[in-house]
Design a protein around this motif. Structure first.
Motif, PDB file in Angstrom:
ATOM      1  N   TYR A 164      56.481  38.013  59.443  1.00  0.00           N
ATOM      2  CA  TYR A 164      55.549  37.603  58.397  1.00  0.00           C
ATOM      3  C   TYR A 164      56.198  37.899  57.044  1.00  0.00           C
ATOM      4  CZ  TYR A 164      52.100  38.199  62.205  1.00  0.00           C
ATOM      5  OH  TYR A 164      51.418  38.143  63.397  1.00  0.00           O
ATOM      6  N   THR A 165      56.016  36.997  56.108  1.00  0.00           N
ATOM      7  CA  THR A 165      56.463  37.220  54.737  1.00  0.00           C
ATOM      8  C   THR A 165      55.325  36.830  53.802  1.00  0.00           C
ATOM      9  OG1 THR A 165      57.481  35.014  54.768  1.00  0.00           O
ATOM     10  CG2 THR A 165      58.931  36.895  55.167  1.00  0.00           C
ATOM     11  N   SER A 166      55.263  37.477  52.659  1.00  0.00           N
ATOM     12  CA  SER A 166      54.178  37.186  51.716  1.00  0.00           C
ATOM     13  C   SER A 166      54.739  36.989  50.322  1.00  0.00           C
ATOM     14  CB  SER A 166      53.137  38.314  51.713  1.00  0.00           C
ATOM     15  OG  SER A 166      53.716  39.535  51.305  1.00  0.00           O
ATOM     16  N   ALA A 167      53.913  36.383  49.462  1.00  0.00           N
ATOM     17  CA  ALA A 167      54.338  36.052  48.104  1.00  0.00           C
ATOM     18  C   ALA A 167      54.217  37.285  47.197  1.00  0.00           C
ATOM     19  CB  ALA A 167      53.523  34.869  47.593  1.00  0.00           C
ATOM     20  N   GLY A 168      53.629  37.133  45.993  1.00  0.00           N
ATOM     21  CA  GLY A 168      53.577  38.216  45.019  1.00  0.00           C
ATOM     22  C   GLY A 168      52.882  39.467  45.517  1.00  0.00           C
ATOM     23  N   VAL A 169      52.876  40.505  44.687  1.00  0.00           N
ATOM     24  CA  VAL A 169      52.426  41.825  45.125  1.00  0.00           C
ATOM     25  C   VAL A 169      51.015  41.816  45.710  1.00  0.00           C
ATOM     26  CG1 VAL A 169      53.964  43.183  43.676  1.00  0.00           C
ATOM     27  CG2 VAL A 169      51.818  42.376  42.725  1.00  0.00           C
ATOM     28  N   THR A 170      50.078  41.106  45.075  1.00  0.00           N
ATOM     29  CA  THR A 170      48.715  41.113  45.614  1.00  0.00           C
ATOM     30  C   THR A 170      48.614  40.327  46.914  1.00  0.00           C
ATOM     31  OG1 THR A 170      48.073  39.226  44.235  1.00  0.00           O
ATOM     32  CG2 THR A 170      47.641  41.433  43.363  1.00  0.00           C
ATOM     33  N   ALA A 171      49.583  39.444  47.170  1.00  0.00           N
ATOM     34  CA  ALA A 171      49.598  38.726  48.442  1.00  0.00           C
ATOM     35  C   ALA A 171      49.835  39.678  49.602  1.00  0.00           C
ATOM     36  CB  ALA A 171      50.652  37.632  48.432  1.00  0.00           C
ATOM     37  N   GLY A 172      50.372  40.849  49.317  1.00  0.00           N
ATOM     38  CA  GLY A 172      50.518  41.853  50.358  1.00  0.00           C
ATOM     39  C   GLY A 172      49.171  42.300  50.895  1.00  0.00           C
ATOM     40  N   ILE A 173      48.161  42.295  50.044  1.00  0.00           N
ATOM     41  CA  ILE A 173      46.803  42.618  50.484  1.00  0.00           C
ATOM     42  C   ILE A 173      46.273  41.511  51.373  1.00  0.00           C
ATOM     43  CG2 ILE A 173      44.429  42.978  49.692  1.00  0.00           C
ATOM     44  CD1 ILE A 173      45.603  44.366  47.216  1.00  0.00           C
TER      45      ILE A 173
END
Length: 203
Positions: A164-173
């Motif tokens: 899994y990969t996510s975008a900007g910092v809040t996308a980690g949430i």
């Protein structure tokens, strides 16, 4: 999303998070808060912080992060998270960090990156031939460094198999909520999102 798999996994689910000097603090704290909050509603996550050699580290904000142990001492984690840093992609990922990042991934059920943590996964050889995302502003750089990756710059997060990969910092949430939903279903995850006052699933 699949139904809860809690009954099939006895004991706590270990969430191992790799930290290192310059790591983006919100990349660490945001997902960790999601898993910790999930425990209030019946989940059983155990969060552990790792660093390449077991040393305490300093985040991008200058705050120290106390580490439990080094990557080689971590038993097989259920979920392994690699947060990002402003240092990457501005500079190449050091080989020592890339090599250390690969160690816990070998035994983890699923591996995920937050924001520019994708650059570390790529340097560790964990994104080859896979779909991935990162912060939109550096998506082209990720594609250049990992030419076999199919980089999706407009996605909040991307799943390819157990990666899994996510975008900007809040996308980690957002990603952490999706992982909780995989484990425990939408009802518990909705409670977590309400407690944190965030969207359960953004468009």
């Amino acid at each position: 999303m699949p139904a809860s798999t809690t009954a099939a996994t006895p004991g706590p689910r270990r969430v191992a998070i790799l930290v290192y000097d310059g790591v983006t603090l919100l990349d660490v704290a945001g997902p960790a808060e999601v898993f910790k909050t999930a425990n209030r509603f019946g989940a059983d996550y155990q969060i552990v912080l790792l660093s390449p050699a077991g040393e305490n580290v300093t985040s991008n904000l200058g705050f120290g992060i106390t580490v439990e142990h080094d990557v080689s001492a971590e038993p097989a984690a259920d979920t392994y998270l690699v947060p990002g840093s402003d240092n990457y992609p501005r500079t190449p990922v050091p080989s020592t960090l890339a090599e250390a990042a690969a160690i816990p991934a070998t035994g983890a059920r699923r591996v995920a990156s937050i924001c520019t943590g994708a650059f570390i996964l790529a340097a560790a050889g964990l994104l080859g031939g896979k779909r991935a995302t990162t912060h939109w502003n550096v998506a082209r750089e990720l594609a250049a460094r990992c030419p076999t990756c199919e980089v999706e710059p407009d996605a909040i997060y991307v799943r390819d198999g157990n990666t899994y990969t996510s975008a900007g910092v809040t996308a980690g949430i957002d990603l952490a909520l999706a992982l909780v939903e995989e484990d425990h279903g939408p009802d518990l995850t909705r409670d977590v999102a309400r407690a944190l006052v965030v969207y359960m699933q953004r468009a």
